[in-house]
Design an enzyme around this catalytic site. Structure first.
Site: not given
Length: 803
Positions: A669, A742, A776
């Site tokens: 991330s 995601d 994610h």
């Protein structure tokens, strides 16, 4: 000759094209890594309200890619399984057992189906029962279990788990929950033939719109979402289940402490294609026990233009909640400054209001705060604790007051920077009251509190319990975790006898529950969970501290392979794992986080697995981004990233464990964003691996992470902070991995797809791996094992065996 050369060039080019798909299907890393991911999970613990019984919740291994491939709808910011009308992701509990906190009377729950997928385990207030859900292939069931006999039975099915998943006990022993409508008919289906265009329109009102995922896009989407989101509130009284109140898209139900009133939130139309359901028009109502609305508290319109900036809030009432020490007192807060803290100078910026049952009177001002209201921990009519603070300065103020005369009795206990872990005095401990709500745990006839905290220090975290004298402000230390163990407080199970329930662990000992007697100084083990990673025995773990070139203190946790000898084996190929964090004070940016005495718990996506493959790991390296003297942290983001990386590598090289020519950097991330920047603006690393990052900041134009400025306010900042802009500067191999589903705000898969195209076009050595059905965070066993195969392949080729 020319023809022969041409053939060679063509073959070489073909090889480069084939390399992108050289291994089809999911691949496996070495068995040492497979065994770590397949290790059994340690059960979690659910403690009864009286602290006498522990439920041990066992989960199966990692879900399969087939599990993630089940039908899933993504609408209005929610992902759900239309077959069950509940969550589409996550992993249920497969087995429940119980034991007393003295370690006796262990037993398994009986009556569950063999393929149980349990969730939402919650105790009744009298400690006699616990309830939970069980998800089947086509519904969500509600079960209750007798805590004494450990026999379970199903009491209902068809629960609606899309917008509210909780099941809640009332003080009278009844349960409330949301259920799908009976006889609701067949679900709407999206038409294969469009009936017209999808249209959005703005009336010229200025406002920010963040980049949310999984939004509504068509009229068909609206119909489908409304069908699945609509529910009814049901109350089960021990014999039968009865629907109460009006039906609708209920997003929350909060019973009053005495269980006689419900605070209900319902969302409605018009829907939006720009924001998730929690910004749709909504109503906040108070219902009585029979479901009759007794008062409409708030109607909010559709909110597509959201506030942005430090300490900016939406005008009007916010944060409705019940006062936990009273039967039915409703509180909320409203901004006195119109929502913008910095718009004008004034003494008080937030006002807390109170409304008492039966809710027919007028709301009464309760207490005002000079900063933004951040919550109240209730005690009794004579004692409560108020928290207020500001996001820009990160100041946090904790005060006591008497609810009988709140403003006049307000007394500051301490004021500190929220980043200052070393000087944090801890948080007041709480205990369940007669209604099962948390209230302050007091001592010395209400003249003292118990404080518990992480106890951050330069040597690492050392959790503690203190007694705080409210009259003198004096703190008395009752207990502190001591090396070589890391011990945290779970509950103060018997304050009168000085009994704590703690979780104790060390580098070599798995976390287990203990009863610590503060008066006798004794320790008794309760659980006996076993080490799931015996193959990690001998791995070296060490907290390492060092300084950045500007003097800021930094640290990382060093992991070295079992049996490694610095003198004999020499410097190792190394992986640096980090995540940048913003600070406004250099003295706090380098404060040590974590403990050198924790057991090495390996998550399925952790880079720690590579210590079994001959790599050194610099885990959780400090990467502070500091904004001082009025500057924003991101004003010097890139320079500070490089300085952090240089300092970490230099320290590891100085220790003799790292080969400076064979270091890789990786992150997830915002850590992926960091990784891409480091390969753009330095040659410190032999390679990089970036997972699920955002690389083009023009696609998040209304701010990102802690950045409050918009693209139009500072376009140069957004360009400078976009790795996409600097794709031509990347000279070292960069592997990109991204979940194709995601769901994180801003990290759409297109971020990696377009960045890969830019890198490829610029001639960089790069590879893009897109994991089907992964969000994610990655969860399927096949995906995670393949991810590790990709990692190790990249690391071995470009780092360990770098030429």
């Amino acid at each position: 000759m020319m023809r022969k050369m041409l053939v060679i060039v063509i073959l070489a080019a073909s090889a480069m094209l084939i390399s992108a798909q050289d291994k089809t299907g999911y691949q496996l890393p070495p068995e040492a890594i497979v065994s770590l991911l397949d290790a059994p999970q340690t059960p979690s613990v659910n403690l009864s309200p009286d602290n006498q019984t522990m439920l041990l919740l066992f989960r199966p291994g990692l879900p399969s890619i087939a599990d993630l491939s089940q039908p899933e709808l993504r609408l209005a910011g929610v992902r759900f399984d239309p077959s069950t009308n509940g969550p589409s992701r996550g992993q249920g509990i497969s087995r429940i057992s119980s034991m007393k906190t003295d370690g006796t009377q262990a037993g398994d729950l009986k009556g569950l189906p063999s393929d149980a997928s349990v969730g939402g385990v919650t105790w009744s207030r009298d400690n006699k029962w616990f309830a939970f859900t069980n998800t089947t292939d086509n519904t969500i069931e509600l079960w209750v279990a007798d805590a004494a006999t450990m026999n379970a039975r199903k009491i209902d099915e068809g629960l609606n788990g899309i917008l509210r998943r909780n099941i809640t006990w009332l003080p009278d022993g009844s349960l409330i929950y949301l259920r799908t409508l009976r006889n609701r008919g067949k679900a709407p289906e999206a038409s294969t033939v469009p009936t017209g265009p999808s249209v959005q329109e703005s009336a010229g009102v200025r406002g920010d719109s963040p980049t949310f995922q999984d939004l509504l896009q068509t009229v068909d989407d609206e119909k489908i979402f409304e069908y699945y989101a609509t529910s009814e509130l049901v109350r089960w009284d021990g014999m039968s289940a009865v629907s109460i109140g009006s039906k609708g898209m209920i997003t929350d139900v909060s019973p009053s402490p005495d269980g006689k009133w419900f605070l209900v939130s319902i969302t409605g139309k018009p829907f939006s294609y720009l924001v998730p359901y929690y910004y749709f028009p909504s109503r906040t109502e108070i219902w009585d026990l029979e479901g009759k609305m007794v008062r409409l508290m708030l109607e909010t319109p559709l909110r597509e233009s959201l506030p942005r900036g430090y300490d900016v809030v939406i005008p009007g009432p916010r944060g409705y909640s019940w006062r936990s020490d009273r039967p039915a007192s409703l509180m909320w807060v409203e901004a006195l400054d119109g929502g913008d803290y910095h718009a004008k100078e004034m003494k008080y910026h937030d006002q807390v209001f109170m409304l008492e049952a039966p809710f027919t009177g007028e709301p009464a001002p309760f207490i005002a705060t000079e900063k933004r209201f951040q919550g109240i921990t209730w005690g009794n009519d004579n004692l409560a604790i108020l928290m207020e603070g500001l996001s820009k300065s990160r100041v946090r103020v904790t005060s006591t007051f008497s609810p009988a005369s709140p403003q006049a009795t307000l007394k500051k206990l301490w004021e500190l920077n929220s980043d200052d872990r070393y000087n944090n005095p801890g948080f007041p401990m709480t205990v369940p009251n007669a209604w099962g709500r948390s209230v302050l745990l007091t001592t010395d006839k209400g003249r003292g509190l118990y404080l518990s905290g992480q106890g951050a220090s330069p040597e690492g975290d050392r959790p503690f319990v203190d007694k705080y004298d409210l009259r003198t402000g004096k703190t008395t230390r009752l207990w502190r975790s001591e090396a070589p163990f890391y011990e945290t407080v779970n509950e103060f199970i018997d304050p009168a006898r000085g009994l704590l329930l703690t979780v104790r662990q060390s580098v070599s000992e798995v976390p287990n529950y203990f009863i610590r007697d503060l008066k006798k100084g004794t320790l008794k083990q309760v659980t006996k969970f076993e080490n799931p990673y015996p193959q990690m025995a001998g791995v070296h773990k060490e907290l390492v501290t060092y300084k950045r070139k500007d003097g800021i203190d930094l640290s990382f946790t060093l992991y070295l392979p079992a049996g490694y000898d610095r003198a004999k084996d020499g410097p190792l190929p190394t992986i640096l794992w980090a995540y940048p964090r913003e600070f406004n004070d250099p003295s706090m940016a380098g404060q040590v986080s974590g403990s050198p005495y924790t057991f090495t718990r390996i998550s399925a996506s952790s880079v720690l697995v590579y210590v079994t493959q001959g790599y050194a790991v610099l885990n959780d390296a400090s990467f502070p981004i500091v904004g001082a003297e009025g500057k924003e942290p991101n004003d010097t983001f890139v320079e500070q990233l490089v300085a952090n990386a240089e300092a970490a590598i230099n320290k590891a090289v100085e220790m003799g464990v790292t080969d400076p020519e064979r270091v890789a950097v990786s992150g997830h991330s915002y850590g992926a964003f960091m990784t891409a920047h480091l390969l753009s603006h330095s040659r410190l690393f032999a390679a990089g691996i970036a997972r699920s990052g955002a690389y083009n900041r023009s696609l998040t134009p209304f701010g990102f992470q802690s950045e409050r400025r918009s693209f139009w306010e500072d376009p140069e900042l957004y360009l400078q902070m976009s790795p996409f802009t600097h794709a031509t500067k990347v000279k070292d191999p960069l592997l990109l991995i991204h979940g194709m589903a995601d769901d994180n705000q801003g990290t759409f898969p297109i971020q990696s797809e377009r960045y890969y195209a830019a890198l490829k076009g610029a001639g960089a050595v790069t590879r893009l791996v897109l994991l089907p059905h992964e969000a994610h965070g990655y969860s399927a066993r096949e995906s995670l094992l393949h991810m590790h195969w990709e990692y190790l392949r990249w690391l071995d080729k470009y780092v360990k065996n770098k030429k």
